[in-house]
Write a protein that holds these residues in place. Structure first.
Motif, mmCIF file in Angstrom:
data_model
loop_
_atom_site.group_PDB
_atom_site.id
_atom_site.type_symbol
_atom_site.label_atom_id
_atom_site.label_comp_id
_atom_site.label_asym_id
_atom_site.label_seq_id
_atom_site.Cartn_x
_atom_site.Cartn_y
_atom_site.Cartn_z
ATOM 1 N N GLY A 927 0.812 -1.213 0.000
ATOM 2 C CA GLY A 927 0.000 0.000 0.000
ATOM 3 C C GLY A 927 0.840 1.254 0.000
ATOM 4 N N LYS A 931 0.857 3.989 -2.977
ATOM 5 C CA LYS A 931 0.535 5.373 -2.653
ATOM 6 C C LYS A 931 1.601 6.319 -3.192
ATOM 7 C CE LYS A 931 -0.647 8.313 1.296
ATOM 8 N NZ LYS A 931 -0.821 8.360 2.780
ATOM 9 N N GLY A 934 1.137 6.934 -6.737
ATOM 10 C CA GLY A 934 -0.056 7.693 -7.091
ATOM 11 C C GLY A 934 -1.313 6.866 -7.235
ATOM 12 N N GLN A 935 -1.255 5.570 -6.967
ATOM 13 C CA GLN A 935 -2.432 4.696 -7.069
ATOM 14 C C GLN A 935 -3.131 4.701 -5.708
ATOM 15 O OE1 GLN A 935 -1.613 0.887 -9.069
ATOM 16 N NE2 GLN A 935 0.412 1.709 -9.659
ATOM 17 N N LYS A 936 -3.794 5.776 -5.384
ATOM 18 C CA LYS A 936 -4.289 5.989 -4.024
ATOM 19 C C LYS A 936 -5.412 5.025 -3.652
ATOM 20 C CE LYS A 936 -2.930 10.837 -3.978
ATOM 21 N NZ LYS A 936 -3.356 12.258 -3.780
ATOM 22 N N GLU A 937 -6.313 4.715 -4.566
ATOM 23 C CA GLU A 937 -7.444 3.847 -4.227
ATOM 24 C C GLU A 937 -6.970 2.424 -3.926
ATOM 25 O OE1 GLU A 937 -11.094 3.062 -3.090
ATOM 26 O OE2 GLU A 937 -10.384 5.040 -3.727
ATOM 27 N N GLU A 938 -6.115 1.904 -4.770
ATOM 28 C CA GLU A 938 -5.577 0.568 -4.520
ATOM 29 C C GLU A 938 -4.729 0.565 -3.251
ATOM 30 O OE1 GLU A 938 -3.643 -1.293 -7.805
ATOM 31 O OE2 GLU A 938 -5.045 -0.472 -9.282
ATOM 32 N N ALA A 939 -3.997 1.635 -3.037
ATOM 33 C CA ALA A 939 -3.167 1.714 -1.832
ATOM 34 C C ALA A 939 -4.039 1.696 -0.581
ATOM 35 C CB ALA A 939 -2.326 2.987 -1.867
ATOM 36 N N ARG A 940 -5.172 2.458 -0.613
ATOM 37 C CA ARG A 940 -6.061 2.488 0.545
ATOM 38 C C ARG A 940 -6.619 1.095 0.835
ATOM 39 N NH1 ARG A 940 -9.137 6.019 -1.250
ATOM 40 N NH2 ARG A 940 -8.012 7.839 -0.440
ATOM 41 N N ALA A 979 -4.823 5.633 7.679
ATOM 42 C CA ALA A 979 -4.522 5.733 6.253
ATOM 43 C C ALA A 979 -5.483 4.921 5.413
ATOM 44 C CB ALA A 979 -3.082 5.266 5.994
#
Length: 981
Positions: A927, A931, A934-940, A979
């Motif tokens: 994650g 993040k 820049g892949q915030k949704e997958e990271a979340r 996070a």
């Protein structure tokens, strides 16, 4: 069919077996010299013990070597106690004992056997000289073309070889090749003189070729010593003309060498260096004038004294100074007395062959005062066996003590008890056990008399297959255990052992069983701990024969019945289902039982085993099926020959299936197949299985009683569930089941037992010091005493060069020195250590992983594209060896993150969670990387998954290996939850 059976049942004489064993070991040692292959140290010492299986040394051997020689050997043992490094001293004295042993064994051979070995040795010398001539004519030019691509130590070694142009053949130094040639040139010359026709021409050509090989070494000292030996022998025989001719030929040869090498170069490289080194030797002697620094410690004493390293420091290049420094004044006096006594008793040879050997041996001895032939095990092996041709007057018989043979039986039982029921290869325990057994067969002059051809072929196959196994540790463990069992089998058949010894041996299980009860009843029972009981189930298997030998013949014999009940209760306490299954199987081989009692008893024990398994059930109870399936996959790699002993532990990681249940899927190791038949099949293939089944069938026929057969069936059944036969004591007990009748009468040979003890000290005793040296290295490193730390680590590696762990310890230390200093020499040493480590265990995924770690740290130090590529290659190699290791992929992902390769880092973390879906820390790092990309949704989503897993498994009972997958500090967990929201 009958012709084949008759051929395979033919007997092979022990003399033939001794000859081919001695010749084969000599061949291996010459082409694997100890300076280049440290593992050859163990081969030489172990080979000396192996020869005891086929030839004994008579009691009168002490009169042959003389009392001064015996006192010198005894002094070496005493002196090693006060040595700078007792482990190195034990190993070094082992080679002195080996030389004496080989000489005495060669004396027992027939004249024809001695002649055959001389021809064999001449063949070895021709091969070595041929390699030397190839180097001198073509090799150095080929090596010169490699110089532009080399650096560091490799560059210096090749540059010196090219500049010097001194042939060294299969050895490391040109002096070693020269020593072998001057030993055998007189032998060839005599053969050319006594033969006729084609043989005369052949041996003349052979001798001339050896002389050319000697000239290619450009050794002035060797030529001088050969000429001096020939001159002295010819003068003794009254051949003055030939003596003068030999002197002139020597002068011409030396002049030719000096013309090629150049007087100035020879003076600087050899003469001046020797004088400087010998001056340093005298100063070293003054530091330890009486007892010396200890056998085998010249190198250590030289460096500790701060002597100049530019003149060489590992050996003194002079037998007198080497002895003076290591054994002190007392040792020199004893050695001088032993040599004087030996020279006084050498008789003028009655055969021409003897004159050749005498001349070569004299040249070899003289050369030892200019070089180091006696420090090379491969040269000592050939020299000692050739010296058996020399005729020596026997001295006065020395009275030796006479003891009651029963003392030896109780002594061996005491050693078995003291050694304890431990796993195989605990250094001190195994050294004590091996010392007792090998010294015992030498003392009682036990040897194999007539061996069937099929048994010889099977043993040869097993030994060869083990020796070429990719796993060095697997090779050593198999050969050590096999040799120990063979020696034990010979020993216990001798008087005073025999069948009663087996029952007493089994009774030792009472002591170990009682200790198991005491420990298991403690408040915090470590019964299942591999620290207190490395494998409790092996102890239970050992109790199977004890149970059957104690079982009463009638129901009213309550004492043996109570003892049998105690054994069963101990098996239950140790939760040994395999041992209980073995007892069930053995019950059907007891003749005294009627069916109405046998079946109920077997059923009751079987119910106990099943109940024990149910009560002890856990989520990994099906792991054995995974291991057995993996063993079949590994066997499929090479079904005919097998993959070799010790390979399964590494191959398992490449073929294992995931667990059906449990927290983790792939975090599972298996050193063995947990089924001895499968383990054997993977190691030795179908050919080995055929020999094994034939051997077991023949062994089964020798079992004397139904109780012995019941015990054998019980141990065999238990071996289908565990790796109990890898434990030496169980193997020894199983071999002893075939004891029957009266023991064979034997005569004692104290000299043989003493020499075997010296070899055991060198082989097993020296290796037993390795843990001590590692502990000392840790203490020195903690005090920032770096040179002593390195000395301890290098000594440990020398004492057990077959164990890659020792090479890894040294490599780690040199790597840390490189990171701290940036010195390219330490970088080179680290690379050499990695190569040694992986040469011993090329399939070991852990070592490839460690290599990747080291090279990754080197990237941070150097920051070059070359180092980065080397680290990347190392990670790929580790991935191939450990394809299912989530921890490896996690660590690889961390490395890529550190070098800012986020894409590869994310791929590694994603592979880690694919392998182990509950790997919460890997989910967290994945994650974080996503993040950063820049892949915030997958990271979340990944961070939320990590937090959920950590919360779910927090505080639950997990294996210590699994705990790092979910454990993080509370503060990190809070941040992670935030996070993910």
């Amino acid at each position: 069919m009958s012709l084949a059976a008759g051929l395979l049942s033919r007997k092979v004489s022990p003399g033939f077996l001794w000859e081919i064993s001695a010749a084969g070991l000599g061949l291996y040692l010459v082409f694997h010299p100890a300076l280049a292959c440290p593992t050859s140290l163990g081969v030489a010492l172990g080979g000396g013990l192996f020869l005891f299986l086929f030839r004994s040394i008579p009691e009168g051997a002490l009169a042959r070597i003389g009392l001064p020689t015996f006192l010198f050997l005894l002094y070496l043992i005493v002196d090693s106690i006060f040595s700078l490094n007792p482990g190195l001293s034990w190993q070094a004295l082992g080679f002195v004992f080996l030389g004496v042993l080989l000489y005495l064994m060669a004396l027992e051979g027939s004249a024809e056997a001695k002649g055959r070995f001389e021809i064999f040795a001449l063949g070895l010398a021709v091969l070595a000289a041929g390699m030397g001539m190839d180097q001198w004519l073509f090799g150095f030019q080929r090596w010169a073309s490699l110089l532009p691509g080399l650096s560091g130590g490799d560059y210096r070694a090749v540059y010196n070889a090219v500049e010097g142009k001194r042939a060294f053949g299969p050895f490391v130094t040109s002096g070693s090749l020269a020593a072998l040639l001057i030993l055998l040139i007189p032998v060839g010359a005599i053969q050319a003189q006594i033969q006729s026709g084609f043989k005369r021409v052949l041996f003349f050509l052979v001798t001339g070729f050896l002389v050319l090989g000697l000239l290619a070494t450009q050794s002035v000292g060797a030529c001088l010593c050969l000429a001096l030996a020939v001159f002295l022998v010819l003068v003794y025989r009254g051949s003055w003309k030939w003596a003068l001719a030999a002197a002139l030929a020597c002068a011409a040869g030396i002049g030719l060498i000096l013309a090629v090498r150049g007087w100035h170069n020879w003076h600087l490289a050899s003469y001046s260096m020797r004088l400087s080194l010998w001056e340093s030797c005298w100063n070293l002697f003054l530091i330890h004038p009486f007892l010396g620094s200890g056998p085998g410690t010249f190198d250590l004493a030289y460096r500790q004294a701060g002597m100049p390293l530019d003149s060489g420091s590992r050996f003194a290049h002079n037998l007198f100074f080497q002895t003076l420094v290591e054994e002190g004044a007392i040792g020199v006096l004893l050695a001088g007395a032993a040599l004087a006594r030996l020279f006084a008793r050498i008789k003028a040879p009655a055969r021409w062959e003897g004159w050749g050997v005498l001349t070569g041996a004299l040249a070899f001895f003289l050369f030892s005062f200019l070089d180091l032939p006696f420090e090379m095990p491969e040269l000592v092996w050939v020299f000692a066996l050739l010296a058996g041709r020399l005729e020596v007057r026997s001295g006065r018989e020395i009275p030796l003590p006479r003891l009651n043979p029963a003392c030896f039986q109780w002594g061996l039982l005491a050693i078995l008890l003291i050694a304890g029921f431990w796993p195989p290869f605990r250094p001190w325990n195994f050294a004590l056990l091996a010392g007792a057994i090998w010294a015992g067969i030498a003392l009682f002059q036990r040897k194999f008399t007539n061996v069937s051809l099929w048994v010889f072929l099977g043993a040869f196959y097993f030994g060869l297959r083990a020796f070429v196994s990719p796993s060095a540790l697997g090779t050593v463990h198999f050969l050590e255990t096999a040799g120990l069992v063979a020696a034990f089998w010979l020993l216990v058949r001798a008087e005073p052992f025999g069948e009663p010894f087996l029952k007493k041996f089994c009774l030792l299980g009472l002591v170990w069983g009682a200790s198991a009860w005491v420990v298991s009843l403690m408040p915090e029972s470590p019964t299942n701990s591999w620290d207190a009981f490395p494998n409790p189930k092996d102890l239970a298997v050992f109790l199977i024969p004890a149970f059957f030998f104690a079982w009463p013949e009638r129901w009213n014999q309550w004492k043996p019945a109570a003892l049998s009940f105690l054994y069963i209760a101990t098996m239950i306490r140790l939760k040994a289902v395999g041992a209980l299954a073995g007892v069930v199987a053995g019950l059907f081989f007891l003749k005294g039982w009627s069916a109405r009692f046998r079946w109920p008893a077997a059923g009751l024990l079987l119910l106990l085993a099943l109940g024990l398994r149910w009560m002890d059930s856990n989520e990994t109870q099906w792991d054995r099926f995974i291991i057995w399936k993996a063993a079949l996959k590994v066997w499929a790699w090479n079904p005919v020959l097998g993959v070799g002993p010790g390979v399964f532990v590494d191959a398992f990681h490449q073929v294992k299936d995931p667990r059906i249940q449990g927290f983790s899927r792939y975090l599972m190791d298996a050193r063995f197949a947990h089924n001895e038949l499968l383990d054997f099949l993977t190691a030795f293939g179908l050919i080995g299985l055929v020999f094994l089944l034939g051997g077991l069938a023949a062994w089964w026929k020798t079992l004397p009683t139904d109780r012995a057969k019941a015990s054998a069936a019980g141990i065999g059944t238990a071996s289908f569930f565990d790796f109990c036969l890898h434990t030496p004591l169980i193997l020894l007990q199983t071999a002893a089941l075939a004891l029957k009748g009266k023991p064979e009468k034997s005569t004692l040979s104290w000299p043989a037992g003493f020499l075997a003890l010296g070899l055991v000290l060198g082989l097993f005793g020296g290796a037993a010091w390795v843990p001590v040296l590692r502990h000392q290295a840790q203490a020195f490193e903690a005090q920032q005493q770096l040179p002593p730390t390195l000395d301890c680590l290098k000594s440990a590696e020398q004492l057990n060069a077959w164990d890659s762990q020792n090479a890894w310890e040294t490599t780690q230390f040199t790597h840390q020195l490189y990171l701290a200093t940036g010195d390219p020499n330490w970088r080179q040493k680290t690379d050499e250590g990695l190569n040694r480590m992986l040469a011993l265990e090329p399939l070991r995924g852990e070592w490839l992983w460690d290599k990747a770690r080291l090279l990754s740290e080197r990237v941070a130090k150097e920051g070059t594209a070359e180092s980065a590529q080397a680290a990347l290659d190392a990670w790929h190699q580790a991935d191939v060896a450990l394809p299912d290791s989530a921890f490896l992929k996690y660590e690889e992902g961390v490395y890529f993150f550190k070098i800012h390769d986020l894409n590869d880092s994310a791929q590694c973390f994603r592979r880690a969670v694919d392998l182990e879906p509950r790997y919460a820390v890997a989910w967290m790092n994945l994650g974080m990387v996503l993040k950063a990309e820049g892949q915030k949704e997958e990271a979340r989503e990944d961070l939320r998954q990590a937090a959920a897993l950590m919360e779910e498994w927090r505080g639950k009972n997990l294996d210590p290996v699994e705990r790092p997958m979910v454990d993080v500090p509370d503060e990190v967990l809070k941040q992670l939850k935030a996070a993910g929201n």
